[in-house]
Design a protein around this motif. Structure first.
Motif, short mmCIF file in Angstrom:
data_model
loop_
_atom_site.label_atom_id
_atom_site.label_comp_id
_atom_site.label_asym_id
_atom_site.label_seq_id
_atom_site.Cartn_x
_atom_site.Cartn_y
_atom_site.Cartn_z
N PHE A 1 -1.97 -1.47 10.06
CA PHE A 1 -1.80 -0.30 9.15
C PHE A 1 -3.39 0.07 8.74
CE2 PHE A 1 2.21 -2.29 8.24
CZ PHE A 1 2.94 -1.55 8.28
N PRO A 2 -3.42 1.52 8.55
CA PRO A 2 -4.92 2.04 8.04
C PRO A 2 -5.39 1.30 6.71
CG PRO A 2 -3.43 3.72 8.67
CD PRO A 2 -2.62 2.71 8.70
N SER A 3 -4.30 0.84 5.67
CA SER A 3 -4.80 0.18 4.38
C SER A 3 -3.87 -0.53 3.86
CB SER A 3 -5.21 1.36 3.67
OG SER A 3 -4.10 1.83 3.05
N MET A 4 -4.11 -1.44 2.96
CA MET A 4 -3.28 -2.30 2.26
C MET A 4 -2.08 -1.31 1.46
SD MET A 4 -1.86 -5.18 1.81
CE MET A 4 -2.86 -6.80 1.84
N ASP A 5 -2.62 -0.27 1.00
CA ASP A 5 -1.77 0.29 0.26
C ASP A 5 -0.45 1.17 1.02
OD1 ASP A 5 -2.82 0.06 -2.13
OD2 ASP A 5 -4.17 1.93 -2.02
N GLN A 6 -0.95 1.41 2.42
CA GLN A 6 -0.04 1.77 3.50
C GLN A 6 0.91 0.91 3.82
OE1 GLN A 6 -3.06 4.07 5.19
NE2 GLN A 6 -1.85 5.76 5.59
N ALA A 7 0.45 -0.40 3.85
CA ALA A 7 1.22 -1.41 4.24
C ALA A 7 2.29 -1.82 3.16
CB ALA A 7 0.21 -2.85 4.76
N ARG A 8 1.97 -1.59 2.03
CA ARG A 8 2.78 -2.15 0.87
C ARG A 8 4.03 -0.68 0.67
NH1 ARG A 8 -2.39 -3.25 -2.15
NH2 ARG A 8 -2.07 -5.67 -2.40
N GLY A 9 3.25 0.59 1.09
CA GLY A 9 4.11 1.37 0.98
C GLY A 9 5.30 1.32 1.94
N TRP A 10 4.83 1.08 3.26
CA TRP A 10 5.99 0.83 4.30
C TRP A 10 6.93 -0.31 3.76
CZ3 TRP A 10 5.97 -4.00 7.12
CH2 TRP A 10 7.15 -4.05 7.75
N TYR A 11 6.39 -1.39 3.41
CA TYR A 11 7.40 -2.61 3.17
C TYR A 11 8.43 -2.14 2.11
CZ TYR A 11 9.56 -7.05 2.63
OH TYR A 11 10.25 -8.12 2.57
N ASP A 12 7.67 -1.60 1.09
CA ASP A 12 8.66 -1.18 -0.36
C ASP A 12 9.40 -0.16 -0.14
OD1 ASP A 12 7.52 -3.35 -1.48
OD2 ASP A 12 5.78 -2.25 -2.35
N SER A 13 9.24 0.78 1.20
CA SER A 13 9.87 2.18 1.23
C SER A 13 11.51 1.90 1.16
CB SER A 13 9.19 2.97 2.40
OG SER A 13 10.01 1.96 3.77
N ALA A 14 12.18 2.88 0.87
CA ALA A 14 13.75 2.62 1.09
C ALA A 14 14.11 2.74 2.33
CB ALA A 14 14.22 3.99 0.21
N ALA A 15 13.37 3.30 3.34
CA ALA A 15 13.80 3.34 4.75
C ALA A 15 13.73 1.86 5.28
CB ALA A 15 12.98 4.20 5.60
#
Length: 122
Positions: A61-75
């Motif tokens: 992922f480009p950043s940790m925020d994006q990695a967290r966003g993906w894992y925590d995403s509803a999808a």
């Protein structure tokens, strides 16, 4: 700084339809967060030290925020049970190192901290 999702998974002896569905749908959950597979299962690997059990999955992922966003995403949260019911394992999110990372500088910092903590000289 690049971040990674790492998984050490224990593949099932029988693949269930839910596993296929998970695999078919995971990329769509990664796309909004800039995630891409770097390693997926690694069927051909050379274990040079120790013992490696299971399969490695590595997603960048480009950043940790994006990695967290993906894992925590509803999808993605919707997909997780499709995998975990059939493929147990551990998943972690971890930051990579910055460009120009110097392991010798890290060793010097740790050596200094170790000397200070033990009351010795560095």
């Amino acid at each position: 700084m690049t971040a990674y999702a790492l998984a050490n998974l224990n593949p099932p002896t029988v693949l269930d339809e839910e596993v296929f569905t998970y695999m078919e749908r995971i990329q769509a959950t990664l796309d909004p967060f800039g995630g891409r597979f770097l390693v997926h299962g690694a069927p051909e690997r050379e274990v040079r030290e120790g013992e490696w059990l299971g399969a490695l999955v590595m997603i960048g992922f480009p950043s940790m925020d994006q990695a967290r966003g993906w894992y925590d995403s509803a999808a993605y949260q919707e997909l997780i049970p499709l995998r975990t019911r059939h493929i147990p394992g551990a998943v972690l999110l971890i930051d990579g190192v910055a460009p120009g990372y110097d392991p010798a500088a890290t060793a010097a910092m740790l050596r200094a901290a170790s000397g200070a903590a033990s009351g010795g000289t560095a």
